[in-house]
Design a protein around this motif. Structure first.
Motif, PDB file in Angstrom:
ATOM      1  N   GLU A   1       0.849  -1.194   0.000  1.00  0.00           N
ATOM      2  CA  GLU A   1       0.000   0.000   0.000  1.00  0.00           C
ATOM      3  C   GLU A   1       0.876   1.232   0.000  1.00  0.00           C
ATOM      4  O   GLU A   1       2.012   1.204   0.442  1.00  0.00           O
ATOM      5  N   ALA A   2       0.307   2.334  -0.487  1.00  0.00           N
ATOM      6  CA  ALA A   2       0.992   3.620  -0.407  1.00  0.00           C
ATOM      7  C   ALA A   2       1.047   4.031   1.056  1.00  0.00           C
ATOM      8  O   ALA A   2       0.180   3.674   1.835  1.00  0.00           O
ATOM      9  N   PRO A   3       2.085   4.766   1.442  1.00  0.00           N
ATOM     10  CA  PRO A   3       2.137   5.246   2.823  1.00  0.00           C
ATOM     11  C   PRO A   3       0.872   6.033   3.155  1.00  0.00           C
ATOM     12  O   PRO A   3       0.377   6.803   2.347  1.00  0.00           O
ATOM     13  N   LYS A   4       0.340   5.817   4.365  1.00  0.00           N
ATOM     14  CA  LYS A   4      -0.951   6.408   4.723  1.00  0.00           C
ATOM     15  C   LYS A   4      -0.872   7.901   4.974  1.00  0.00           C
ATOM     16  O   LYS A   4      -1.861   8.588   4.833  1.00  0.00           O
ATOM     17  N   ASN A   5       0.251   8.428   5.355  1.00  0.00           N
ATOM     18  CA  ASN A   5       0.342   9.839   5.697  1.00  0.00           C
ATOM     19  C   ASN A   5       0.825  10.711   4.550  1.00  0.00           C
ATOM     20  O   ASN A   5       0.806  11.918   4.640  1.00  0.00           O
ATOM     21  N   LYS A   6       1.297  10.102   3.503  1.00  0.00           N
ATOM     22  CA  LYS A   6       1.842  10.865   2.384  1.00  0.00           C
ATOM     23  C   LYS A   6       0.771  11.045   1.315  1.00  0.00           C
ATOM     24  O   LYS A   6       0.191  10.079   0.842  1.00  0.00           O
ATOM     25  N   PRO A   7       0.482  12.302   0.923  1.00  0.00           N
ATOM     26  CA  PRO A   7      -0.521  12.524  -0.125  1.00  0.00           C
ATOM     27  C   PRO A   7      -0.111  11.852  -1.436  1.00  0.00           C
ATOM     28  O   PRO A   7       1.065  11.819  -1.786  1.00  0.00           O
ATOM     29  N   ILE A   8      -1.088  11.320  -2.117  1.00  0.00           N
ATOM     30  CA  ILE A   8      -0.836  10.643  -3.387  1.00  0.00           C
ATOM     31  C   ILE A   8      -1.088  11.631  -4.512  1.00  0.00           C
ATOM     32  O   ILE A   8      -2.134  12.258  -4.579  1.00  0.00           O
ATOM     33  N   LYS A   9      -0.130  11.765  -5.397  1.00  0.00           N
ATOM     34  CA  LYS A   9      -0.252  12.669  -6.538  1.00  0.00           C
ATOM     35  C   LYS A   9      -1.137  11.995  -7.591  1.00  0.00           C
ATOM     36  O   LYS A   9      -0.810  10.931  -8.097  1.00  0.00           O
ATOM     37  N   ARG A  10      -2.263  12.613  -7.874  1.00  0.00           N
ATOM     38  CA  ARG A  10      -3.208  12.087  -8.850  1.00  0.00           C
ATOM     39  C   ARG A  10      -3.110  12.850 -10.159  1.00  0.00           C
ATOM     40  O   ARG A  10      -2.964  14.075 -10.166  1.00  0.00           O
ATOM     41  N   HIS A  11      -3.239  12.119 -11.247  1.00  0.00           N
ATOM     42  CA  HIS A  11      -3.344  12.727 -12.565  1.00  0.00           C
ATOM     43  C   HIS A  11      -4.599  13.591 -12.572  1.00  0.00           C
ATOM     44  O   HIS A  11      -5.619  13.256 -11.945  1.00  0.00           O
ATOM     45  N   LYS A  12      -4.557  14.683 -13.275  1.00  0.00           N
ATOM     46  CA  LYS A  12      -5.673  15.633 -13.353  1.00  0.00           C
ATOM     47  C   LYS A  12      -6.996  14.935 -13.717  1.00  0.00           C
ATOM     48  O   LYS A  12      -8.059  15.299 -13.216  1.00  0.00           O
ATOM     49  N   ALA A  13      -6.938  13.940 -14.570  1.00  0.00           N
ATOM     50  CA  ALA A  13      -8.147  13.251 -15.021  1.00  0.00           C
ATOM     51  C   ALA A  13      -8.792  12.425 -13.909  1.00  0.00           C
ATOM     52  O   ALA A  13     -10.002  12.178 -13.942  1.00  0.00           O
ATOM     53  N   ILE A  14      -8.013  12.006 -12.933  1.00  0.00           N
ATOM     54  CA  ILE A  14      -8.523  11.154 -11.855  1.00  0.00           C
ATOM     55  C   ILE A  14      -8.903  11.977 -10.621  1.00  0.00           C
ATOM     56  O   ILE A  14      -9.641  11.509  -9.762  1.00  0.00           O
ATOM     57  N   GLN A  15      -8.443  13.206 -10.544  1.00  0.00           N
ATOM     58  CA  GLN A  15      -8.696  14.028  -9.361  1.00  0.00           C
ATOM     59  C   GLN A  15     -10.183  14.166  -9.010  1.00  0.00           C
ATOM     60  O   GLN A  15     -10.535  14.072  -7.827  1.00  0.00           O
ATOM     61  N   PRO A  16     -11.096  14.377  -9.980  1.00  0.00           N
ATOM     62  CA  PRO A  16     -12.514  14.461  -9.594  1.00  0.00           C
ATOM     63  C   PRO A  16     -13.014  13.187  -8.899  1.00  0.00           C
ATOM     64  O   PRO A  16     -13.784  13.258  -7.950  1.00  0.00           O
TER      65      PRO A  16
ATOM     66  N   PHE B   1      -9.112   1.082  -0.692  1.00  0.00           N
ATOM     67  CA  PHE B   1      -8.529   0.185  -1.687  1.00  0.00           C
ATOM     68  C   PHE B   1      -8.337   0.904  -3.028  1.00  0.00           C
ATOM     69  O   PHE B   1      -7.260   0.843  -3.634  1.00  0.00           O
ATOM     70  N   GLU B   2      -9.381   1.604  -3.481  1.00  0.00           N
ATOM     71  CA  GLU B   2      -9.247   2.291  -4.764  1.00  0.00           C
ATOM     72  C   GLU B   2      -8.170   3.374  -4.714  1.00  0.00           C
ATOM     73  O   GLU B   2      -7.372   3.496  -5.638  1.00  0.00           O
ATOM     74  N   GLU B   3      -8.146   4.144  -3.655  1.00  0.00           N
ATOM     75  CA  GLU B   3      -7.188   5.246  -3.561  1.00  0.00           C
ATOM     76  C   GLU B   3      -5.749   4.772  -3.355  1.00  0.00           C
ATOM     77  O   GLU B   3      -4.825   5.311  -3.955  1.00  0.00           O
ATOM     78  N   ARG B   4      -5.553   3.779  -2.520  1.00  0.00           N
ATOM     79  CA  ARG B   4      -4.192   3.362  -2.152  1.00  0.00           C
ATOM     80  C   ARG B   4      -3.598   2.301  -3.067  1.00  0.00           C
ATOM     81  O   ARG B   4      -2.375   2.181  -3.148  1.00  0.00           O
ATOM     82  N   VAL B   5      -4.469   1.533  -3.723  1.00  0.00           N
ATOM     83  CA  VAL B   5      -3.969   0.418  -4.530  1.00  0.00           C
ATOM     84  C   VAL B   5      -4.389   0.547  -5.999  1.00  0.00           C
ATOM     85  O   VAL B   5      -3.557   0.696  -6.887  1.00  0.00           O
ATOM     86  N   LEU B   6      -5.690   0.508  -6.247  1.00  0.00           N
ATOM     87  CA  LEU B   6      -6.190   0.447  -7.623  1.00  0.00           C
ATOM     88  C   LEU B   6      -5.805   1.669  -8.451  1.00  0.00           C
ATOM     89  O   LEU B   6      -5.266   1.528  -9.556  1.00  0.00           O
ATOM     90  N   PHE B   7      -6.074   2.866  -7.943  1.00  0.00           N
ATOM     91  CA  PHE B   7      -5.763   4.062  -8.730  1.00  0.00           C
ATOM     92  C   PHE B   7      -4.262   4.210  -8.963  1.00  0.00           C
ATOM     93  O   PHE B   7      -3.840   4.709 -10.002  1.00  0.00           O
ATOM     94  N   ASN B   8      -3.448   3.768  -8.023  1.00  0.00           N
ATOM     95  CA  ASN B   8      -2.000   3.813  -8.239  1.00  0.00           C
ATOM     96  C   ASN B   8      -1.605   2.910  -9.410  1.00  0.00           C
ATOM     97  O   ASN B   8      -0.776   3.285 -10.244  1.00  0.00           O
ATOM     98  N   GLN B   9      -2.205   1.724  -9.476  1.00  0.00           N
ATOM     99  CA  GLN B   9      -1.920   0.811 -10.581  1.00  0.00           C
ATOM    100  C   GLN B   9      -2.445   1.375 -11.898  1.00  0.00           C
ATOM    101  O   GLN B   9      -1.775   1.286 -12.933  1.00  0.00           O
TER     102      GLN B   9
END
Length: 157
Positions: free
Chosen positions: A3-18, A117-125
């Motif tokens: 999983e992504a670290p829980k305290n570190k913000p995940i940089k999202r592509h502009k298209a996924i931000q909404p 799950f979607e934020e920490r795993v799926l969207f990263n993939q």
């Protein structure tokens, strides 16, 4: 699966931000359910809000993910299978008419888990594998977050 670290913000592509901002609304829904239970609100009253939230927010959010985001990895990908199973399970819970109190507790637990799950795993993939064309299609069909309006009975306050 890491999983992504829980305290570190995940940089999202502009298209996924909404979609990520909509996930925040889903987490807020989970919080509202918890507040409702803390305040002793009748489950039927909370259920009415959840039905409205489903019809005006979450149903469309799921459709957008399934139509424009999940195809990036393909329907046979393990993470997509998990996400689709969770969508189906959550839809069932939102529409169930029996055992309302228990369903609310399960929605609170399972929706929060699904969003994490979607934020920490799926969207990263997805971001690792998405093409610019994938992002373009998503932006074309979903360039701002879904606004479901204002609910008249703020039982959580």
């Amino acid at each position: 699966m890491a999983e992504a670290p829980k305290n570190k913000p995940i940089k999202r592509h502009k298209a996924i931000q909404p979609l990520s901002r909509e996930h925040h609304q889903g987490l807020l829904l989970c919080w509202k359910i918890g507040k409702g239970f803390e305040k002793g609100i009748e489950p039927e009253r909370m259920k009415t809000y959840l039905e409205w939230f489903w019809e005006n927010h979450l149903k469309l959010h799921f459709e957008i993910e399934e139509r424009y985001v999940f195809p990036v990895l393909g329907e046979d990908h393990t993470l997509i299978k998990q996400a689709l199973e969770e969508h189906e399970h959550l839809e069932y819970l939102f529409q169930a008419k029996e055992d309302i109190s228990e369903n609310l507790k399960m929605i609170r637990r399972d929706l929060e888990s699904h969003i994490r799950f979607e934020e920490r795993v799926l969207f990263n993939q997805i971001q690792k594998e998405a093409s610019e064309e994938d992002y373009r299609k998503l932006q074309e069909h979903h360039d701002q977050e879904i606004s479901c309006g204002v609910w008249h009975d703020e039982f959580w306050i």
